[in-house]
Design a protein around this motif. Structure first.
Motif, PDB file in Angstrom:
ATOM      1  N   LEU A   1      11.598   6.315  30.364  1.00 16.47           N
ATOM      2  CA  LEU A   1      11.818   7.491  29.531  1.00 16.47           C
ATOM      3  C   LEU A   1      13.272   7.425  29.106  1.00 16.47           C
ATOM      4  CD1 LEU A   1      10.856  10.242  28.377  1.00 16.47           C
ATOM      5  CD2 LEU A   1      11.784  11.281  30.466  1.00 16.47           C
ATOM      6  N   GLY A   2      13.484   7.166  27.816  1.00 17.96           N
ATOM      7  CA  GLY A   2      14.845   7.062  27.298  1.00 17.96           C
ATOM      8  C   GLY A   2      15.396   8.427  26.931  1.00 17.96           C
ATOM      9  N   TYR A   3      16.449   8.401  26.153  1.00 16.76           N
ATOM     10  CA  TYR A   3      17.108   9.643  25.759  1.00 16.76           C
ATOM     11  C   TYR A   3      16.487  10.250  24.496  1.00 16.76           C
ATOM     12  CZ  TYR A   3      20.579   8.583  29.280  1.00 16.76           C
ATOM     13  OH  TYR A   3      21.200   8.325  30.473  1.00 16.76           O
ATOM     14  N   GLY A   4      15.566   9.541  23.869  1.00 18.83           N
ATOM     15  CA  GLY A   4      14.838  10.108  22.747  1.00 18.83           C
ATOM     16  C   GLY A   4      15.163   9.516  21.384  1.00 18.83           C
ATOM     17  N   GLY A   5      16.150   8.622  21.317  1.00 13.67           N
ATOM     18  CA  GLY A   5      16.519   8.047  20.020  1.00 13.67           C
ATOM     19  C   GLY A   5      15.676   6.854  19.608  1.00 13.67           C
TER      20      GLY A   5
ATOM     21  N   PHE B   1      16.267   3.751  20.131  1.00  8.69           N
ATOM     22  CA  PHE B   1      17.069   2.599  19.721  1.00  8.69           C
ATOM     23  C   PHE B   1      16.683   1.315  20.463  1.00  8.69           C
ATOM     24  CE2 PHE B   1      19.866   6.205  18.671  1.00  8.69           C
ATOM     25  CZ  PHE B   1      20.077   5.935  17.329  1.00  8.69           C
ATOM     26  N   TYR B   2      16.493   1.412  21.770  1.00 12.69           N
ATOM     27  CA  TYR B   2      16.167   0.211  22.540  1.00 12.69           C
ATOM     28  C   TYR B   2      14.760  -0.282  22.239  1.00 12.69           C
ATOM     29  CZ  TYR B   2      20.528   0.175  25.093  1.00 12.69           C
ATOM     30  OH  TYR B   2      21.865   0.085  25.409  1.00 12.69           O
ATOM     31  N   ASP B   3      13.808   0.634  22.088  1.00  8.93           N
ATOM     32  CA  ASP B   3      12.445   0.207  21.735  1.00  8.93           C
ATOM     33  C   ASP B   3      12.434  -0.495  20.383  1.00  8.93           C
ATOM     34  OD1 ASP B   3      11.062   1.072  24.063  1.00  8.93           O
ATOM     35  OD2 ASP B   3      11.112   3.131  23.331  1.00  8.93           O
ATOM     36  N   LYS B   4      13.173   0.026  19.412  1.00 13.14           N
ATOM     37  CA  LYS B   4      13.254  -0.620  18.091  1.00 13.14           C
ATOM     38  C   LYS B   4      13.914  -1.992  18.209  1.00 13.14           C
ATOM     39  CE  LYS B   4      13.913   3.752  15.762  1.00 13.14           C
ATOM     40  NZ  LYS B   4      14.924   4.583  15.139  1.00 13.14           N
ATOM     41  N   PHE B   5      15.007  -2.059  18.973  1.00 10.13           N
ATOM     42  CA  PHE B   5      15.704  -3.332  19.137  1.00 10.13           C
ATOM     43  C   PHE B   5      14.782  -4.373  19.779  1.00 10.13           C
ATOM     44  CE2 PHE B   5      18.105  -6.267  21.793  1.00 10.13           C
ATOM     45  CZ  PHE B   5      18.910  -6.865  20.842  1.00 10.13           C
ATOM     46  N   LEU B   6      14.108  -3.991  20.864  1.00 10.84           N
ATOM     47  CA  LEU B   6      13.258  -4.949  21.574  1.00 10.84           C
ATOM     48  C   LEU B   6      11.987  -5.286  20.805  1.00 10.84           C
ATOM     49  CD1 LEU B   6      13.799  -3.676  25.193  1.00 10.84           C
ATOM     50  CD2 LEU B   6      14.642  -5.816  24.197  1.00 10.84           C
ATOM     51  N   ALA B   7      11.528  -4.387  19.956  1.00  5.92           N
ATOM     52  CA  ALA B   7      10.387  -4.710  19.098  1.00  5.92           C
ATOM     53  C   ALA B   7      10.785  -5.814  18.117  1.00  5.92           C
ATOM     54  CB  ALA B   7       9.907  -3.469  18.347  1.00  5.92           C
ATOM     55  N   ALA B   8      12.030  -5.781  17.650  1.00  6.89           N
ATOM     56  CA  ALA B   8      12.521  -6.796  16.714  1.00  6.89           C
ATOM     57  C   ALA B   8      12.937  -8.080  17.428  1.00  6.89           C
ATOM     58  CB  ALA B   8      13.709  -6.238  15.924  1.00  6.89           C
ATOM     59  N   GLU B   9      13.381  -7.968  18.686  1.00 11.02           N
ATOM     60  CA  GLU B   9      13.829  -9.123  19.474  1.00 11.02           C
ATOM     61  C   GLU B   9      13.141  -9.087  20.839  1.00 11.02           C
ATOM     62  OE1 GLU B   9      17.968 -10.105  19.568  1.00 11.02           O
ATOM     63  OE2 GLU B   9      18.353  -9.179  17.623  1.00 11.02           O
ATOM     64  N   PRO B  10      11.855  -9.450  20.891  1.00 15.60           N
ATOM     65  CA  PRO B  10      11.045  -9.239  22.098  1.00 15.60           C
ATOM     66  C   PRO B  10      11.257 -10.224  23.251  1.00 15.60           C
ATOM     67  CG  PRO B  10       9.732 -10.253  20.390  1.00 15.60           C
ATOM     68  CD  PRO B  10      11.072  -9.949  19.775  1.00 15.60           C
ATOM     69  N   ASP B  11      12.043 -11.280  23.055  1.00 18.26           N
ATOM     70  CA  ASP B  11      12.141 -12.303  24.096  1.00 18.26           C
ATOM     71  C   ASP B  11      13.221 -12.052  25.142  1.00 18.26           C
ATOM     72  OD1 ASP B  11      10.036 -13.675  22.929  1.00 18.26           O
ATOM     73  OD2 ASP B  11      11.367 -14.820  21.620  1.00 18.26           O
ATOM     74  N   HIS B  12      13.970 -10.974  24.994  1.00 22.76           N
ATOM     75  CA  HIS B  12      15.030 -10.681  25.955  1.00 22.76           C
ATOM     76  C   HIS B  12      14.463 -10.265  27.315  1.00 22.76           C
ATOM     77  CE1 HIS B  12      18.461 -10.643  23.192  1.00 22.76           C
ATOM     78  NE2 HIS B  12      17.655 -10.085  22.308  1.00 22.76           N
ATOM     79  N   PRO B  13      15.026 -10.808  28.411  1.00 20.63           N
ATOM     80  CA  PRO B  13      14.722 -10.215  29.716  1.00 20.63           C
ATOM     81  C   PRO B  13      15.425  -8.857  29.779  1.00 20.63           C
ATOM     82  CG  PRO B  13      16.359 -11.963  29.950  1.00 20.63           C
ATOM     83  CD  PRO B  13      15.936 -11.944  28.511  1.00 20.63           C
TER      84      PRO B  13
END
Length: 177
Positions: A130-134, A136-148
């Protein structure tokens, strides 16, 4: 419990922490973090700078630099977020929502295998967050999914189960103290 109520409850618990509790738990988390294979194998850490009562990551990022790793932290541009490489963790100022961000707009980090430290208000054993509501991280990881990905949190932020949305991306590992 709905997300708004849960966010409010977790924020209240964080605000109730003493500075000593934050420092002690952050030190324990740092020690555990350095021992993870994710940290040991990472050439680049996409971290974040602590805001309010978040786990104190600055020393962890300083250690990563001392260990020869590249370090980047997020900077928000409208509704997107980019990770900016930093060699000096003091080159920051308040940015989006008062969160510390790099003063410079570059260089933008470009390591598709960088370890991403994930902030958040609550987590569960399956890595749901549960993030802060923005978003940002879900969007980033959707675009760059290979990061641990790895999250650091306090014990009261670790819950038995979190309801998620289809766009929520789970964290690979959660450490708590």
């Amino acid at each position: 419990m709905d997300k708004k109520t849960l966010r409010s409850e977790i924020r209240a618990k964080k605000r109730a922490m003493t500075a000593q509790e934050i420092e002690e738990k952050s030190a324990a988390l740092a020690k555990a973090f350095y021992e993870t294979p994710e940290y040991k194998e990472a050439k680049t850490i996409y971290g974040y700078l602590p805001y309010n009562q978040e786990v104190r990551t600055t020393r962890m990022l300083s250690r990563a630099l001392a260990d020869g790793k590249r370090v980047a932290v997020p900077k928000v541009y409208g509704d997107t977020m980019k990770f900016i490489l930093l060699s000096d963790l003091t080159q920051v100022a308040k940015g989006y929502a008062g969160i510390p961000e790099p003063v410079a707009d570059g260089p933008v980090a470009a390591d598709p295998t960088a370890l991403v430290l994930m902030p958040g208000l609550a987590f569960d054993p399956e890595g749901h967050r549960l993030g802060y509501g923005g978003g940002f991280y879900d969007k980033f990881l959707a675009a760059e999914p290979d990061h641990p990905t790895l999250a650091l949190c306090y014990d009261f932020q670790m819950l038995p189960h979190l309801d998620t949305e289809h766009y929520d991306i789970p964290v690979d590992r959660v450490l708590w103290a």
